[in-house]
Design a protein around this motif. Sequence first.
Motif, PDB file in Angstrom:
ATOM      1  N   LEU A  44       0.811  -1.214   0.000  1.00 40.55           N
ATOM      2  CA  LEU A  44       0.000   0.000   0.000  1.00 40.55           C
ATOM      3  C   LEU A  44       0.848   1.270   0.000  1.00 40.55           C
ATOM      4  CD1 LEU A  44      -2.890  -0.936   2.445  1.00 40.55           C
ATOM      5  CD2 LEU A  44      -2.983  -0.775  -0.047  1.00 40.55           C
ATOM      6  N   VAL A  45       1.955   1.258   0.729  1.00 45.26           N
ATOM      7  CA  VAL A  45       2.794   2.453   0.836  1.00 45.26           C
ATOM      8  C   VAL A  45       3.533   2.696  -0.468  1.00 45.26           C
ATOM      9  CG1 VAL A  45       4.786   3.439   2.017  1.00 45.26           C
ATOM     10  CG2 VAL A  45       3.016   2.307   3.329  1.00 45.26           C
ATOM     11  N   GLY A  46       4.063   1.641  -1.038  1.00 48.48           N
ATOM     12  CA  GLY A  46       4.775   1.775  -2.312  1.00 48.48           C
ATOM     13  C   GLY A  46       5.916   2.776  -2.187  1.00 48.48           C
ATOM     14  N   GLY A  47       5.996   3.707  -3.126  1.00 47.98           N
ATOM     15  CA  GLY A  47       7.021   4.739  -3.061  1.00 47.98           C
ATOM     16  C   GLY A  47       8.229   4.408  -3.914  1.00 47.98           C
ATOM     17  N   GLU A  48       9.175   5.327  -3.887  1.00 48.63           N
ATOM     18  CA  GLU A  48      10.405   5.143  -4.625  1.00 48.63           C
ATOM     19  C   GLU A  48      11.326   4.196  -3.875  1.00 48.63           C
ATOM     20  OE1 GLU A  48      11.422   6.511  -7.581  1.00 48.63           O
ATOM     21  OE2 GLU A  48       9.362   7.205  -7.787  1.00 48.63           O
ATOM     22  N   HIS A  49      11.751   3.166  -4.551  1.00 46.13           N
ATOM     23  CA  HIS A  49      12.666   2.216  -3.959  1.00 46.13           C
ATOM     24  C   HIS A  49      13.899   2.119  -4.837  1.00 46.13           C
ATOM     25  CE1 HIS A  49       8.903   0.956  -2.059  1.00 46.13           C
ATOM     26  NE2 HIS A  49       9.675   0.586  -1.067  1.00 46.13           N
ATOM     27  N   GLY A  50      15.008   1.843  -4.219  1.00 50.04           N
ATOM     28  CA  GLY A  50      16.229   1.630  -4.969  1.00 50.04           C
ATOM     29  C   GLY A  50      17.318   2.588  -4.538  1.00 50.04           C
ATOM     30  N   PRO A  51      18.429   2.592  -5.249  1.00 52.23           N
ATOM     31  CA  PRO A  51      19.589   3.410  -4.864  1.00 52.23           C
ATOM     32  C   PRO A  51      19.291   4.909  -4.910  1.00 52.23           C
ATOM     33  CG  PRO A  51      20.227   1.761  -6.486  1.00 52.23           C
ATOM     34  CD  PRO A  51      18.748   1.719  -6.372  1.00 52.23           C
ATOM     35  N   GLY A  52      18.401   5.356  -5.789  1.00 51.43           N
ATOM     36  CA  GLY A  52      18.097   6.778  -5.872  1.00 51.43           C
ATOM     37  C   GLY A  52      17.426   7.311  -4.623  1.00 51.43           C
ATOM     38  N   MET A  53      16.838   6.452  -3.833  1.00 49.86           N
ATOM     39  CA  MET A  53      16.162   6.864  -2.605  1.00 49.86           C
ATOM     40  C   MET A  53      17.159   7.370  -1.567  1.00 49.86           C
ATOM     41  SD  MET A  53      13.676   4.458  -0.373  1.00 49.86           S
ATOM     42  CE  MET A  53      12.881   5.037   1.095  1.00 49.86           C
TER      43      MET A  53
END
Length: 55
Positions: A44-53
């Motif tokens: 539900l939260v999702g969002g930006e994930h990965g090294p750019g975060m």
Amino acid sequence: MTRNAPDPAADNDPRPHPGLPRWAKLLVAGAAIAVVVLVVVMLLVGGEHGPGMHG
């Protein structure tokens, strides 16, 4: 000198296995519920994930 094979129908222990204790069942159920809640929250939260975060 010959031994007879034990009779598989003979019941040496008439007491049935009691199974898991109640506290263990509750612990497993609580852990399963916690995992389901965590997965639902992550979806539900999702969002930006990965090294750019972290940049």
